[in-house]
Design a protein around this motif. Structure first.
Motif, PDB file in Angstrom:
ATOM      1  N   SER A 139     -16.320 -42.925 -74.987  1.00  0.00           N
ATOM      2  CA  SER A 139     -17.432 -42.013 -75.274  1.00  0.00           C
ATOM      3  C   SER A 139     -17.261 -41.352 -76.638  1.00  0.00           C
ATOM      4  CB  SER A 139     -17.533 -40.940 -74.184  1.00  0.00           C
ATOM      5  OG  SER A 139     -16.413 -40.078 -74.231  1.00  0.00           O
ATOM      6  N   TYR A 140     -18.385 -40.993 -77.253  1.00  0.00           N
ATOM      7  CA  TYR A 140     -18.341 -40.294 -78.544  1.00  0.00           C
ATOM      8  C   TYR A 140     -17.684 -38.927 -78.402  1.00  0.00           C
ATOM      9  CZ  TYR A 140     -21.476 -43.913 -80.314  1.00  0.00           C
ATOM     10  OH  TYR A 140     -22.011 -45.114 -80.686  1.00  0.00           O
ATOM     11  N   ASP A 141     -17.849 -38.317 -77.230  1.00  0.00           N
ATOM     12  CA  ASP A 141     -17.190 -37.018 -76.990  1.00  0.00           C
ATOM     13  C   ASP A 141     -15.682 -37.161 -77.114  1.00  0.00           C
ATOM     14  OD1 ASP A 141     -19.590 -35.767 -76.592  1.00  0.00           O
ATOM     15  OD2 ASP A 141     -19.521 -35.865 -74.401  1.00  0.00           O
ATOM     16  N   THR A 199     -14.775 -37.823 -80.795  1.00  0.00           N
ATOM     17  CA  THR A 199     -14.918 -36.555 -81.526  1.00  0.00           C
ATOM     18  C   THR A 199     -13.736 -35.633 -81.242  1.00  0.00           C
ATOM     19  OG1 THR A 199     -17.340 -36.667 -81.568  1.00  0.00           O
ATOM     20  CG2 THR A 199     -16.340 -34.484 -81.782  1.00  0.00           C
ATOM     21  N   THR A 227     -17.933 -34.277 -86.046  1.00  0.00           N
ATOM     22  CA  THR A 227     -18.654 -34.887 -84.922  1.00  0.00           C
ATOM     23  C   THR A 227     -18.840 -36.367 -85.226  1.00  0.00           C
ATOM     24  OG1 THR A 227     -19.865 -32.823 -84.530  1.00  0.00           O
ATOM     25  CG2 THR A 227     -20.731 -34.821 -83.500  1.00  0.00           C
ATOM     26  N   TYR A 249     -20.648 -40.044 -84.006  1.00  0.00           N
ATOM     27  CA  TYR A 249     -21.654 -40.699 -83.162  1.00  0.00           C
ATOM     28  C   TYR A 249     -22.037 -42.031 -83.796  1.00  0.00           C
ATOM     29  CZ  TYR A 249     -24.974 -38.639 -86.550  1.00  0.00           C
ATOM     30  OH  TYR A 249     -25.639 -38.269 -87.693  1.00  0.00           O
ATOM     31  N   GLU A 294     -24.918 -45.105 -84.876  1.00  0.00           N
ATOM     32  CA  GLU A 294     -26.301 -45.334 -85.289  1.00  0.00           C
ATOM     33  C   GLU A 294     -26.423 -46.773 -85.774  1.00  0.00           C
ATOM     34  OE1 GLU A 294     -28.681 -43.516 -88.872  1.00  0.00           O
ATOM     35  OE2 GLU A 294     -28.685 -42.069 -87.209  1.00  0.00           O
ATOM     36  N   LYS A 328     -25.579 -45.863 -77.521  1.00  0.00           N
ATOM     37  CA  LYS A 328     -25.985 -44.460 -77.598  1.00  0.00           C
ATOM     38  C   LYS A 328     -24.909 -43.524 -77.041  1.00  0.00           C
ATOM     39  CE  LYS A 328     -30.991 -45.228 -77.433  1.00  0.00           C
ATOM     40  NZ  LYS A 328     -32.238 -44.956 -76.694  1.00  0.00           N
ATOM     41  N   LYS A 329     -24.211 -43.942 -75.984  1.00  0.00           N
ATOM     42  CA  LYS A 329     -23.235 -43.075 -75.324  1.00  0.00           C
ATOM     43  C   LYS A 329     -21.826 -43.189 -75.886  1.00  0.00           C
ATOM     44  CE  LYS A 329     -25.672 -42.813 -70.891  1.00  0.00           C
ATOM     45  NZ  LYS A 329     -25.561 -43.006 -69.434  1.00  0.00           N
ATOM     46  N   GLY A 330     -21.529 -44.310 -76.511  1.00  0.00           N
ATOM     47  CA  GLY A 330     -20.179 -44.508 -77.023  1.00  0.00           C
ATOM     48  C   GLY A 330     -20.024 -45.911 -77.559  1.00  0.00           C
TER      49      GLY A 330
END
Length: 287
Positions: free
Chosen positions: A122-124, A127, A152, A154, A156, A270-272
């Protein structure tokens, strides 16, 4: 003896049928397999520190013909399954469980296995790792200097975007981007072709051209490297520990050996990020 042989010969089909019925009623293989099949599909947490979960979607079951030798009966069983792994989050939506299919009999089955697996990070989580490494770092160029206050990460399209908060000679936010790659030799996730995003680049040309020097990017880029060697070795060690004399139930024992994990293709979602790879090894079950 003659009378006994004649009697047994006459009633052999009845005796065999009775034994078959007794065995079937005493050991319902299908019922046991259905329970195992359903249990296999429950998400399992494999690492608490990184909040890692694994989910199996079994597809088919097959075996070789049963063979008897001396006091032993042996046959090889194969399981085909889809494997998903999440790092940093549990599965929000678990697909509906599949039913136990009719198993197929094949003539030969190799003792080795290969699991092709998708690992979601996950991006969380990315990060969180990046913040622990980058936030607070200071960069100076002559009399000018900036301090990283926030990070942060993410995705794209097919690139990773890194949003960096700065204080000091430049106050505000800059955006950098790069391609993700996995190095199987070093067993780490790293950013390649790291550079400022075009809008940030245009803004810095007007206000802080000195920050565009590659030295700033060279300071940040190594800190965005995510080492996975310890996690991979831990996964292999935990897997091998679990597969050593692992008793499923009374009289059923598994012995196995995970030999290698190779991670290859990376997908940006989108989520990771999803890393596609394979786990290779050998496994045996004794009944």
């Amino acid at each position: 003896t003659y009378m006994a042989d004649m009697t047994i010969k006459h009633f052999s089909s009845t005796i065999s049928s009775s034994i078959d019925k007794a065995v079937i009623s005493g050991f319902d293989m299908k019922k046991n397999m259905e329970q195992v099949w359903q249990t296999l599909q429950n998400p399992i947490q494999i690492d608490k520190q990184y909040n890692s979960w694994i989910h199996l979607q079994p597809v088919s079951l097959y075996s070789t013909p049963i063979q008897g030798s001396g006091k032993k009966v042996s046959f090889d069983v194969g399981l085909q399954t889809i494997v998903e792994t999440n790092i940093g989050t549990n599965f929000e939506v678990v697909p509906s469980k599949s039913k136990l299919p009719d198993y197929k009999v094949i003539q030969q089955l190799k003792p080795s296995f290969q699991i092709n697996s998708n690992i979601l990070v996950s991006y969380d989580k990315i990060t969180e790792i990046a913040q622990s490494l980058v936030v607070g770092k200071n960069f100076s160029q002559g009399r000018k200097n900036v301090t990283v206050t926030d990070v942060t990460v993410y995705g794209e399209n097919d690139v990773i975007i890194v949003k960096i908060g700065l204080s000091g000679s430049v106050k505000g936010t800059v955006y950098c981007q790069g391609k993700l790659a996995f190095d199987n030799t070093l067993q780490q996730l790293q950013v390649q072709n790291f550079d400022f995003e075009i809008k940030t680049r245009n803004a810095l040309v007007k206000s802080a051209n000195w920050l565009m020097h590659k030295n700033f990017l060279k300071m940040i880029e190594p800190m965005l490297t995510i080492p996975l060697k310890d996690q991979i070795q831990s996964t292999l060690a935990q897997g091998n520990s679990m597969l050593k004399n692992y008793k499923i139930t009374k009289g059923i024992e598994i012995n196995g050996n995970l030999q290698s994990i190779n991670l290859q293709t990376i997908y940006i979602t989108k989520k990771g990020i999803i890393i596609n790879g394979s786990i290779n090894g050998k496994i045996a079950c004794e009944i």
